[in-house]
Structure formats: C-alpha cells, structure tokens
Design a protein around this motif. Structure first.
Motif, mmCIF file in Angstrom:
data_model
loop_
_atom_site.group_PDB
_atom_site.id
_atom_site.type_symbol
_atom_site.label_atom_id
_atom_site.label_comp_id
_atom_site.label_asym_id
_atom_site.label_seq_id
_atom_site.Cartn_x
_atom_site.Cartn_y
_atom_site.Cartn_z
ATOM 1 N N MET A 69 -9.586 45.452 -15.011
ATOM 2 C CA MET A 69 -10.807 46.099 -15.459
ATOM 3 C C MET A 69 -10.574 46.917 -16.724
ATOM 4 S SD MET A 69 -14.000 46.381 -14.874
ATOM 5 C CE MET A 69 -15.279 47.373 -15.644
ATOM 6 N N GLY A 70 -9.389 47.487 -16.860
ATOM 7 C CA GLY A 70 -9.104 48.300 -18.033
ATOM 8 C C GLY A 70 -9.213 47.547 -19.337
ATOM 9 N N GLU A 71 -9.082 46.219 -19.287
ATOM 10 C CA GLU A 71 -9.151 45.406 -20.507
ATOM 11 C C GLU A 71 -10.569 44.961 -20.843
ATOM 12 O OE1 GLU A 71 -5.608 42.545 -20.753
ATOM 13 O OE2 GLU A 71 -5.597 43.135 -18.629
ATOM 14 N N VAL A 72 -11.507 45.192 -19.931
ATOM 15 C CA VAL A 72 -12.897 44.809 -20.169
ATOM 16 C C VAL A 72 -13.493 45.703 -21.249
ATOM 17 C CG1 VAL A 72 -15.215 44.793 -19.160
ATOM 18 C CG2 VAL A 72 -13.268 43.920 -17.854
ATOM 19 N N VAL A 73 -14.214 45.110 -22.174
ATOM 20 C CA VAL A 73 -14.885 45.875 -23.222
ATOM 21 C C VAL A 73 -16.337 46.093 -22.800
ATOM 22 C CG1 VAL A 73 -15.590 45.908 -25.647
ATOM 23 C CG2 VAL A 73 -13.370 44.950 -25.000
ATOM 24 N N THR A 74 -16.727 47.354 -22.696
ATOM 25 C CA THR A 74 -18.061 47.670 -22.208
ATOM 26 C C THR A 74 -18.536 48.982 -22.826
ATOM 27 O OG1 THR A 74 -19.386 47.955 -20.196
ATOM 28 C CG2 THR A 74 -17.170 48.881 -20.168
ATOM 29 N N ARG A 75 -19.694 49.473 -22.353
ATOM 30 C CA ARG A 75 -20.233 50.757 -22.811
ATOM 31 C C ARG A 75 -20.403 51.678 -21.607
ATOM 32 N NH1 ARG A 75 -25.699 50.185 -25.645
ATOM 33 N NH2 ARG A 75 -25.164 52.227 -26.495
ATOM 34 N N ALA A 130 -16.111 49.705 -25.919
ATOM 35 C CA ALA A 130 -14.694 50.049 -25.998
ATOM 36 C C ALA A 130 -14.013 49.526 -24.751
ATOM 37 C CB ALA A 130 -14.521 51.566 -26.114
ATOM 38 N N PRO A 131 -12.680 49.391 -24.769
ATOM 39 C CA PRO A 131 -11.988 48.986 -23.548
ATOM 40 C C PRO A 131 -12.255 49.978 -22.422
ATOM 41 C CG PRO A 131 -10.527 48.813 -25.440
ATOM 42 C CD PRO A 131 -11.761 49.520 -25.916
ATOM 43 N N ASP A 132 -12.439 49.450 -21.216
ATOM 44 C CA ASP A 132 -12.765 50.307 -20.087
ATOM 45 C C ASP A 132 -11.672 51.344 -19.842
ATOM 46 O OD1 ASP A 132 -14.964 50.201 -17.753
ATOM 47 O OD2 ASP A 132 -13.051 50.821 -16.885
ATOM 48 N N ALA A 133 -10.430 50.986 -20.098
ATOM 49 C CA ALA A 133 -9.333 51.941 -19.904
ATOM 50 C C ALA A 133 -9.487 53.145 -20.820
ATOM 51 C CB ALA A 133 -7.990 51.252 -20.149
ATOM 52 N N ALA A 134 -9.918 52.904 -22.075
ATOM 53 C CA ALA A 134 -10.122 54.014 -23.011
ATOM 54 C C ALA A 134 -11.283 54.891 -22.566
ATOM 55 C CB ALA A 134 -10.371 53.474 -24.415
ATOM 56 N N LEU A 135 -12.336 54.261 -22.067
ATOM 57 C CA LEU A 135 -13.493 55.014 -21.587
ATOM 58 C C LEU A 135 -13.124 55.838 -20.362
ATOM 59 C CD1 LEU A 135 -16.041 52.132 -22.074
ATOM 60 C CD2 LEU A 135 -16.181 54.337 -23.212
ATOM 61 N N SER A 136 -12.383 55.224 -19.446
ATOM 62 C CA SER A 136 -11.968 55.932 -18.242
ATOM 63 C C SER A 136 -11.054 57.100 -18.590
ATOM 64 C CB SER A 136 -11.257 54.957 -17.300
ATOM 65 O OG SER A 136 -10.845 55.608 -16.113
ATOM 66 N N GLU A 153 -24.850 47.366 -19.645
ATOM 67 C CA GLU A 153 -24.601 45.939 -19.837
ATOM 68 C C GLU A 153 -25.882 45.229 -20.303
ATOM 69 O OE1 GLU A 153 -21.692 44.553 -19.545
ATOM 70 O OE2 GLU A 153 -20.559 46.125 -18.522
ATOM 71 N N GLY A 154 -25.707 43.961 -20.668
ATOM 72 C CA GLY A 154 -26.847 43.101 -20.925
ATOM 73 C C GLY A 154 -27.545 43.267 -22.238
#
Length: 434
Positions: free
Chosen positions: A345-351, A404-410, A432-433
């Motif tokens: 999950m940490g590699e997923v790019v999201t908002r 951004a990568p989920d790990a950075a957001l977390s 998302e979406g």
C-alpha cells in the motif's frame, strides 16, 4: 438434438442461495434443458440439518454425507454454496478427483486457495466456474475472463459489498450516524447479526483478490489485499465530502503500475466526486468500473447479493459447465502467466483528505505546511475554521493533498500527530476517482 440422459447435479448446501438454485432448477427445467441441450436433474442435496423442512425439494434427495454423494459415480456437476474454507475446499477437491466439474459461490475460499483449486481442476480436466463469488447477479467474472481476454485491463474500481454501500448511502442521504445506519441495514436484512466481514472490508477484500487475479493474469492472494473498514466514517466526513463535491464509498481498487511491472489491490473508504458513475450507486447495489486499454471504460451494475440474484449467477455457470460437458471440453482456467508482484500500500499513489484539530493561533498553518513539505507531499487546498462545537483556542484545519505515495502521506500524518499545535487528527480519507 436433445440428449435424453439427464446431467446430474449435486447441490452442496441449501441455505438462502442453495434453496433458490433448487427452486429455479425445478421450475425452469424445460428452459434449462433447451439451453443446454440435455435435461439437468438435481440428484442430491447435501446439508448439515436434514430435519429442516425445505419446500419444493424431495426429502429423498437430502443427505448429510456430501462426500458419499460426490463419490457415487453418476454426478456430472457439483454446485458448492456452503461457504467458508472447510469442508468446502475438501469437497471441491473430491469432486474434481471423481470427474465432476464445479460451480462455486465461495469468495473466501477462492481468494485464499484459488490457485490450488484451479490446479486441481486442470489436473483432472474439469471446470471451475465462480461468477456468483463476486458481485452477485452482475455478469463480471466471465466478461473479464473471456470477453476482455484480448484486451489489457489497467484498473478496476468498484463497490462490491451491498451492506456497506447501504450504510454509507443512508449516512449520506439522511445524515444518520454509522450505528443508526447499521441498525437500519440489520433490520432490513442487509447486514448480518455480526457485520464484521462486511463493515471491516473482509468480504470486499476477498472479491478484490479474485478480480485482481483475473484482471492482471497474475496470482493475488487475500493477504496481498490492503484492507481498511468503514466503521470510523462519520457524519463530519460526509459534510467535508459534500463541500468538495464528493461522497464516500467503500471501494475495491485494483491497479496495474504505470510501468506495467507490478499491481496493487486495496479496499478502503474513499471520497469520490459526485460526477463519477460510482457516486450514484445507491442502497445495497454493487457496481464495478473497469478501465481497459482498447475497450476504454466499462461499467457493470446491479444487485450484488441475495438469494435470487446469486442463484441467477450460479445457474448461468451451470448452463456453461453443462454445455462444456456435452461438448467434452473445458472452459477457461486460471490465467496467471504474467506473474506480476503485488506492491504494498505504501507504493500506491493517491490523495489524502486530512482533518486536524489545531491550536487557534498564528503560525500553525505554516508549521503544518512545513511538515507536508518535509515529507515531499504537495498541498492542493487548505480550509481553516473555528471548531463547530465552540471549543475556544482551537480550530479545524482541513488539508487536501496532491497525489503522492501513500507511505509519504502516512508519514506526514504521523509527523503531524507529534506537533504541539496539533490537538488531534480527526479523520483521514483517501480521495479517488478523479
């Protein structure tokens, strides 16, 4: 030409879905025979409680010995609607060993042991079909496995659990709290007495594992799916979503990496724009949005649970498997040739949409912004306001990030929690979406 000898079917389990399968097999026997090219006959029904009255089913068909039913030598197809891991896994394997093809609605088993079951089916030259395991009556597994076999699927995003969609829809449309909406879902029969599998995302995660394997031609195990439940979603989250022109859904999201070298599978609540087709999915309905390279965007929508809808999917598979039996062929099996790794999950790019309770004094916003910058996360919008509950010297700060990568957001969120000026992180929601 119609073959006169009937194809014999063993029904394993006779609960809500199984009893409806038996009813339709009886009432629509002539139509099914015409479509298959041979009559189909319910030859035995394996149950745990033989004393229970089952309307429309000949008591002579009832047995508690499912293994003996499968080994008696004249069964062509087994329909497994028991659910769970055991004894379903052993019974399905026994069916293959005795030359019997299988139709299953068992999402938990397929998500955990799908590869082994496919291997057993292939070893014995038998079919394993499971349209009913994902999204009830919605034709989804077969279109992805067969109709889109010549295309490249890059993303699948969907609502695959009717209970959670009903709860979130009620929270959105009526302003109800989580518990109030859950109580209504339970009273209407949408939620089980123990709703954990639904509201904590386990049910959706199992379906996500199955769909990811089909979409990306790689093995995705249940443990590979990142999962978050929706029990912490609040009325305040919906209020924030509405200010952004969004609503909140529990989504299963399956993605192929931009470089094509890995895939991700996740289940969690997320804000999605009201303009997205999934935003308008109401009540206990399911919908799945598929993005393919050549076909473009496809939407599959319909009832995702219940006795009749699930039985419809089971019987569709039964017709296909029986046709294969008559033609002495098998349908498509497992396709896992890509052998792509499943990223974390940490590699997923999201908002992220983050709501903070902060000290109401100068310099707080600058300190928060610096924390985001230090973790390489860019801020899209910020909204600051006094606390609605009137608490003095505190304010509510809502930050929406860029991707951004989920790990950075977390990591950013964890750093924010440590700031003296941040009293608490009220909520975190992915966006998302868009």
């Amino acid at each position: 030409m119609m073959r006169t000898r009937p194809l014999k079917v063993a029904l394993l389990g006779c609960g809500v879905v199984g009893s409806e399968v038996a009813r339709i097999m009886t009432t629509h026997a002539d139509d099914l025979a015409a479509r298959i090219g041979a009559p189909v006959e319910l030859a035995g029904v394996a149950v745990r409680r033989p004393s229970k009255v089952r309307e429309g089913i000949d008591p002579a068909l009832i047995t508690t010995d499912a293994t003996a039913l499968l080994k008696r030598g004249d069964i062509d197809v087994a329909i497994e609607v028991i659910g769970g891991i055991e004894p379903a896994r052993t019974l399905i394997t026994t069916a293959f060993e005795n030359g019997i093809s299988v139709v299953s609605a068992n999402k938990a088993l397929l998500a955990q042991d799908g590869a082994a079951l496919h291997a057993a089916a292939d070893a014995h030259g038998r079919d394993l079909y499971y349209e009913a395991a994902v999204a009830g009556a919605i034709p989804l597994v077969r279109p992805m496995r067969e109709s889109l076999a010549g295309d490249k699927i890059n993303r699948v995003m969907g609502i695959v659990n009717g209970t959670t969609n009903f709860i979130l829809d009620k929270m959105d449309s009526t302003g109800a709290g989580y518990q109030e909406a859950l109580d209504e879902a339970t009273a209407l029969g949408y939620a089980e007495a123990d709703p954990t599998a639904d509201v904590e995302g386990y049910d959706a995660a199992a379906k996500a594992a199955i769909l990811a394997g089909i979409a990306f031609h790689t093995r995705v195990h249940l443990d590979d799916v990142y999962r978050e439940g929706m029990t912490e979603v609040s009325a305040a989250d919906f209020a924030s979503a509405k200010r952004m022109g969004c609503t909140i859904k529990l989504l299963a999201i399956l993605e192929r990496a931009a470089d094509g070298q890995s895939v991700t599978a996740r289940v969690h609540p997320a804000m999605i724009p009201l303009s997205h087709p999934l935003a308008s999915v109401r009540e206990a309905y399911n919908a799945v949005f598929v993005e393919a390279e050549a076909a473009g965007r496809l939407m599959f929508y319909g009832p995702g649970a219940g006795g009749s809808p699930t039985a419809s999917a089971v019987l569709g598979d039964l017709v296909a498997v029986c046709r294969n039996k008559l033609a002495e062929v098998t349908g498509p099996g497992e396709s896992a040739y890509t052998r792509l790794p499943v990223s974390t999950m940490g590699e997923v790019v999201t908002r992220y949409h983050i709501s903070l309770d902060v000290a109401d004094k100068p310099g707080v916003l600058a300190q928060v912004a610096t924390t985001f910058a230090e973790h390489g996360v860019s801020i899209d919008t910020v909204r600051q306001q006094g606390r609605p509950d009137g608490v003095g010297n505190e304010a509510s700060l809502v930050v929406v990030t860029h991707r951004a990568p989920d790990a950075a957001l977390s990591g950013t969120v964890e750093a924010l929690r440590k700031l003296d000026t941040v009293r608490g992180v009220a909520s975190i929601m992915r966006v998302e979406g868009e």
